[in-house]
Design an enzyme around this catalytic site. Structure first.
Site, mmCIF file in Angstrom:
data_model
loop_
_atom_site.group_PDB
_atom_site.id
_atom_site.type_symbol
_atom_site.label_atom_id
_atom_site.label_comp_id
_atom_site.label_asym_id
_atom_site.label_seq_id
_atom_site.Cartn_x
_atom_site.Cartn_y
_atom_site.Cartn_z
ATOM 1 N N PHE A 185 27.127 51.131 93.332
ATOM 2 C CA PHE A 185 26.596 51.846 94.492
ATOM 3 C C PHE A 185 25.761 50.932 95.395
ATOM 4 O O PHE A 185 25.653 51.181 96.594
ATOM 5 C CB PHE A 185 25.740 53.031 94.048
ATOM 6 C CG PHE A 185 26.534 54.240 93.629
ATOM 7 C CD1 PHE A 185 27.383 54.877 94.525
ATOM 8 C CD2 PHE A 185 26.430 54.753 92.346
ATOM 9 C CE1 PHE A 185 28.120 55.996 94.143
ATOM 10 C CE2 PHE A 185 27.151 55.873 91.956
ATOM 11 C CZ PHE A 185 28.012 56.498 92.864
ATOM 12 N N TYR A 202 32.099 45.995 72.800
ATOM 13 C CA TYR A 202 32.704 45.800 74.113
ATOM 14 C C TYR A 202 34.163 45.389 73.923
ATOM 15 O O TYR A 202 34.462 44.279 73.463
ATOM 16 C CB TYR A 202 31.972 44.722 74.911
ATOM 17 C CG TYR A 202 30.547 45.070 75.291
ATOM 18 C CD1 TYR A 202 30.050 46.365 75.154
ATOM 19 C CD2 TYR A 202 29.693 44.096 75.801
ATOM 20 C CE1 TYR A 202 28.742 46.673 75.502
ATOM 21 C CE2 TYR A 202 28.396 44.393 76.165
ATOM 22 C CZ TYR A 202 27.922 45.675 76.007
ATOM 23 O OH TYR A 202 26.623 45.977 76.361
ATOM 24 N N ARG A 248 25.759 50.076 89.246
ATOM 25 C CA ARG A 248 27.138 50.384 88.854
ATOM 26 C C ARG A 248 28.040 50.488 90.080
ATOM 27 O O ARG A 248 28.918 51.327 90.147
ATOM 28 C CB ARG A 248 27.182 51.654 88.001
ATOM 29 C CG ARG A 248 26.333 51.544 86.724
ATOM 30 C CD ARG A 248 26.531 52.733 85.828
ATOM 31 N NE ARG A 248 25.620 52.726 84.690
ATOM 32 C CZ ARG A 248 25.820 52.110 83.524
ATOM 33 N NH1 ARG A 248 26.914 51.413 83.347
ATOM 34 N NH2 ARG A 248 24.937 52.184 82.546
ATOM 35 N N PRO A 281 22.185 46.095 87.346
ATOM 36 C CA PRO A 281 21.232 45.807 88.429
ATOM 37 C C PRO A 281 21.740 46.141 89.825
ATOM 38 O O PRO A 281 20.941 46.235 90.759
ATOM 39 C CB PRO A 281 20.983 44.298 88.275
ATOM 40 C CG PRO A 281 22.233 43.775 87.643
ATOM 41 C CD PRO A 281 22.653 44.860 86.691
#
Length: 333
Positions: free
Chosen positions: A212, A56, A210, A207
């Site tokens: 939406f 990351y 992303r 959860p």
């Protein structure tokens, strides 16, 4: 903040965690100051679970966590349950590959520990399986790192239920990380059940779908500037426009219930079982507070039925991953 036992003999950990992929510019540029603010908000809210990985931000996420722990001083490390991952790397030709051997995993783990300024992590995941190595052997490798005191728990990311059962036969698996939300219901086809049977935690990333499943989905204007969404099928038109339309009933339901959509999405994930945890990522303290609020919501049977009506199984348009993004996760259905 609600807590649950993470793993067969694991500690009590907050049901909501911080997905620190967002500290590595995954969803757009951020600053360490923004990340520090999210971590401070986590401490204030009783969120103890931090989830990161060596890839990351190419170590940047772990460095941010390490700097934060150093700045906040004595006792701060002990307030967090820290998980990290390794195994994603490149071969001699610069092509992405996966290594699950002890030499690679321990070397990458040592670098992670140095970046975060700690002598151990509470949970260490194999980020992606190397299919050439039996999963039982990989579980034994993780057990070796545990015996050395460098990790306290072992985990796997995006593996199949069958792989989990094989690994657990070698050594108890504390956690499996998988995308799980109202938009990704695949774990219900075996992974949720296997985790429950084995006492393994199911740590759900993504959860809120992303973005939406929030009141402020990523706008179409930003997608071309975001490397991951711009190559993901669900963010490409006509799928993107169809997904915005498909999730409007969910946002309307959340408004009727008097809660942010992100909070309701989090509450749904956490209602799926006592073995389930959620690690959303965000660069915003305000959004983080909406995510944490999800742990405070108790959903009854009528609430769950209303959510299923608003977002029936299979509502999403487009695959959750592109062909390239599917390289690594195990498909099992």
């Amino acid at each position: 903040m609600k807590t649950r036992r993470l793993g067969p003999q694991g500690p009590e950990v907050s049901v909501v965690g911080v997905g620190a992929m967002s500290f590595g510019d995954f969803y757009g540029p951020t600053t360490r100051e923004n990340s520090y603010a999210v971590l401070d908000a986590a401490l204030d809210a009783g969120v103890t679970h931090l989830d990161t990985a060596n890839v990351y931000g190419m170590g940047g996420s772990e460095e941010t966590i390490g700097e934060f722990l150093k700045m906040r001083g004595a006792g701060t490390r002990e307030r967090f349950f820290i998980a990290t991952k390794a195994s994603i790397t490149k071969d001699g030709d610069g092509k992405r590959c996966y290594r699950n051997d002890l030499a690679h995993l321990e070397d990458e783990l040592d670098k992670s520990l140095q970046r975060m300024g700690t002598d151990h992590v509470d949970l260490f995941y194999v980020h992606r399986r190397d299919q050439a190595v039996p999963v039982e052997e990989v579980a034994g490798t993780l057990a070796t790192l545990k015996k050395k005191g460098k990790i306290k728990g072992i985990g796997f990311s995006e593996i199949a239920p069958s792989s989990l059962r094989r690994a657990a036969a070698e050594h108890p698996v504390d956690a499996v990380q998988s995308e799980y939300s109202l938009g990704v219901r695949l774990p219900e086809l075996g992974l949720v059940q296997t985790c429950k049977a084995l006492g393994t935690a199911l740590v759900a990333f993504g959860p809120v779908g992303r973005s939406f499943l929030t009141d402020d989905p990523i706008p179409a204007s930003r997608i071309p500037d975001l490397p991951w969404p711009r190559s993901n099928p669900r963010f490409q038109d006509p799928n993107y426009s169809n997904n915005i339309k498909a999730t409007e009933p969910f946002r309307a339901l959340a408004r009727d219930m008097g809660v942010p959509a992100a909070s309701l999405a989090m509450a749904w994930v956490l209602a799926q079982g006592e073995e389930v945890f959620a690690i959303p990522g965000t660069r915003s303290v305000a959004h983080f507070e909406e995510l944490v609020r999800g742990a405070e919501i108790t959903l009854g049977a009528e609430d769950l039925a209303a959510i299923e009506t608003a977002l029936p199984v299979g509502w999403a348009h487009g695959d959750r991953y592109s062909v390239d993004q599917w390289d690594g996760p195990e498909r099992y259905c």
